[in-house]
Write an enzyme that holds these catalytic residues in place. Structure first.
Site, PDB file in Angstrom:
ATOM      1  N   THR A 162      -4.460  13.512   5.220  1.00 17.61           N
ATOM      2  CA  THR A 162      -3.065  13.709   5.630  1.00 17.61           C
ATOM      3  C   THR A 162      -2.901  15.020   6.387  1.00 17.61           C
ATOM      4  OG1 THR A 162      -2.377  12.475   3.665  1.00 17.61           O
ATOM      5  CG2 THR A 162      -0.676  13.684   4.852  1.00 17.61           C
TER       6      THR A 162
ATOM      7  N   GLY B 205      -2.905   8.174  -4.401  1.00 11.52           N
ATOM      8  CA  GLY B 205      -2.302   9.382  -4.949  1.00 11.52           C
ATOM      9  C   GLY B 205      -1.116   9.854  -4.125  1.00 11.52           C
ATOM     10  N   ASP B 206      -0.400  10.819  -4.684  1.00 17.05           N
ATOM     11  CA  ASP B 206       0.729  11.467  -4.014  1.00 17.05           C
ATOM     12  C   ASP B 206       0.945  12.764  -4.780  1.00 17.05           C
ATOM     13  OD1 ASP B 206       3.938  11.774  -3.507  1.00 17.05           O
ATOM     14  OD2 ASP B 206       3.026  10.628  -1.893  1.00 17.05           O
TER      15      ASP B 206
ATOM     16  N   LYS C 234       0.856  -1.191   0.000  1.00 16.28           N
ATOM     17  CA  LYS C 234       0.000   0.000   0.000  1.00 16.28           C
ATOM     18  C   LYS C 234       0.883   1.228   0.000  1.00 16.28           C
ATOM     19  CE  LYS C 234      -4.034   2.000   0.209  1.00 16.28           C
ATOM     20  NZ  LYS C 234      -3.565   2.926  -0.856  1.00 16.28           N
TER      21      LYS C 234
ATOM     22  N   SER D 276      -6.902   5.742   3.585  1.00 17.67           N
ATOM     23  CA  SER D 276      -6.889   4.844   2.424  1.00 17.67           C
ATOM     24  C   SER D 276      -7.260   3.428   2.844  1.00 17.67           C
ATOM     25  CB  SER D 276      -5.505   4.842   1.764  1.00 17.67           C
ATOM     26  OG  SER D 276      -5.327   5.962   0.927  1.00 17.67           O
TER      27      SER D 276
ATOM     28  N   LYS E 177       5.325   1.827  -3.001  1.00 15.41           N
ATOM     29  CA  LYS E 177       5.268   3.192  -3.539  1.00 15.41           C
ATOM     30  C   LYS E 177       5.510   3.124  -5.046  1.00 15.41           C
ATOM     31  CE  LYS E 177       4.629   7.428  -1.946  1.00 15.41           C
ATOM     32  NZ  LYS E 177       3.653   7.808  -0.904  1.00 15.41           N
TER      33      LYS E 177
END
Length: 460
Positions: A224, A179-180, A104, A392, A140
């Site tokens: 976040t 997402g990032d 994850k 998430s 990642k």
């Protein structure tokens, strides 16, 4: 120092020798990957008291094993721009550790993306995900694609090509990206649609950060930033401090920064500065968050345009200068290593009381050490910014049960998780002779859960 006093000096020295040897092995194998090595060294150094107390981790060579990805995928991403020209980017996915659950971690689209950055982020994700208490492993991904200035059609073309390859390695029980930086609801939507088309089925839990219309969770976008503020508030509460009445500086203006600013303001703070990649704004009366959201979240504009609507504010070119703004609380929410030793010293001299890392490893090791040595409250990234991956995981749970929780219920769960992460980190730091050092505490707490699972599952 209670744990260190229970073990022999020879055990402590054996642990230090093992850490040195294990790190040297990792360094030789990854000698050109500075970001990854920085993250590994920080983790390894903090584990000496654990290794001295529990030699089973040395016997099972856990450090060498945990620092080696289970799988590293690198692939080309060809796509066609609006002028009809073929472009080629490089995509990455690191599936780092699945001892406690499926991989994850987010996907980042940015020109700086390379193997070192993806491995650093994936390695950090192992321990961050462990801290949440959710059954998720570390991974990642990303690409050296710059979404800035691209049209919607170009974004769609790229993300669909990216998913054409990535889909071979992911699934709701295998690897669940999110997402990032550079990957928001639009990009997730395009990737989910392409995955669905390729697979020919509706796997809602294969990606998180989805739109509410097709399986997304309330509070995911805010998670976040909100989680960061919840963590820092808990940290400050233990010292009789609070966001209420405090002055706050936040770097960045993406989702993490925006919603950290929003929650800090809800808690009674005055946010006076934020930034983007070009520069920063300072508004002594307090940032008008609705203007920043309109510019950055909905308008794809530059932060400099803020002063056009609020002439009392000032704009400064360059990002580093934001840390010269006096504040009680600093929340670096932009990118890795954005705050160096010099910036940390300026913050300390200006009377900062607490630092909360909203980005991944935004403070250099030297900067973090200065804060700790000066007695400044310091919330490390893998604990303080775990709210995104926590929600998430909650989104995955909702997808599995075909249910959706309310925004209030999800936010309450998020706050509970962040409080629990803080308490676990404090407890681990105290038990292993590092009281007051949350970086060591969260590293230890995150590591032991994963390491014990690795030992239980054998050498695999």
């Amino acid at each position: 120092m209670q744990i260190l006093e229970r073990v022999e000096e020879t055990d402590i020295q054996s642990a230090r020798d093992y850490v040195t040897k294990a790190y040297e092995t990792v360094r030789k194998r990854n000698r050109h990957e500075s970001e990854f090595l920085q993250a590994v060294k920080e983790i390894f150094d903090s584990l000496v008291p654990v290794l001295a107390r529990h030699p089973k981790y040395i016997e099972h060579r856990i450090l060498e094993r945990i620092a080696e990805p289970e799988r590293m995928i690198v692939f080309k991403v060809p796509w066609v721009d609006d002028q009809g020209n073929v472009q080629v980017n490089r995509g990455f996915r690191v599936q780092f550790n699945s001892a406690i659950g499926p991989y994850k971690g987010g996907i980042r689209f940015h020109p700086s993306v390379n193997a070192s950055i993806i491995k650093f982020l994936g390695f950090e994700q192992i321990f961050k995900n462990s801290l949440t208490g959710q059954p998720i492993g570390g991974g990642k991904g990303g690409a050296d694609f710059d979404p800035k200035g691209k049209s919607d059609r170009e974004i769609m073309s790229f993300t669909q090509s990216f998913m054409n390859e990535l889909c071979k390695y992911m699934g709701p029980d295998t690897d669940i990206p999110a997402g990032d930086i550079g990957v928001g609801a639009r990009e997730i939507g395009y990737m989910f649609g392409q995955y669905k088309k390729i697979r020919g089925r509706y796997d809602a839990g294969v990606l998180t950060g989805k739109g509410l219309e097709y399986g997304g969770s309330f509070t995911r976008k805010e998670a976040t930033g909100y989680g960061l503020v919840y963590f820092v508030e808990e940290m400050m509460k233990d010292q009789g401090l609070s966001f209420k009445g405090s002055t706050v500086v936040v770097s960045g203006s993406g989702n993490v920064a925006l919603y950290a600013m929003e929650k800090a303001a809800q808690f009674g703070a005055k946010v006076v500065a934020c930034s983007d990649s070009d520069g920063y704004i300072y508004d002594k009366n307090g940032i008008h968050l609705d203007t920043v959201k309109r510019l950055k979240e909905f308008g794809n504009k530059r932060i400099s345009e803020y002063v056009d609507e609020h002439p009392e504010a000032r704009y400064f070119t360059g990002c580093l200068g934001i840390w010269s703004v006096p504040c009680d609380i600093a929340l670096p929410c932009a990118t890795q290593n954005e705050m160096d030793e010099k910036a940390a010293q300026v913050l300390i001299e200006n009377g900062v009381k607490a630092i909360g890392e909203g980005a991944n490893m935004p403070c250099s090791q030297e900067a973090a050490r200065q804060f700790l040595d000066s007695g400044i409250l310091f919330g490390p990234a893998k604990a303080a910014n775990a709210g995104g991956v926590a929600v998430s995981a909650l989104e995955m749970a909702q997808n599995s049960t075909r249910l959706r929780w309310t925004a209030e219920e999800t936010d309450a769960r998020l706050r509970g998780i962040m409080t629990d992460i803080y308490r676990k980190s404090v407890k681990a730091a105290s038990e292993y002779g590092r009281a007051g050092y949350l970086t060591d505490g969260c590293n230890i707490a995150g590591f032991m859960k994963v390491a014990d699972a690795m030992i239980a599952q054998g050498v695999v």
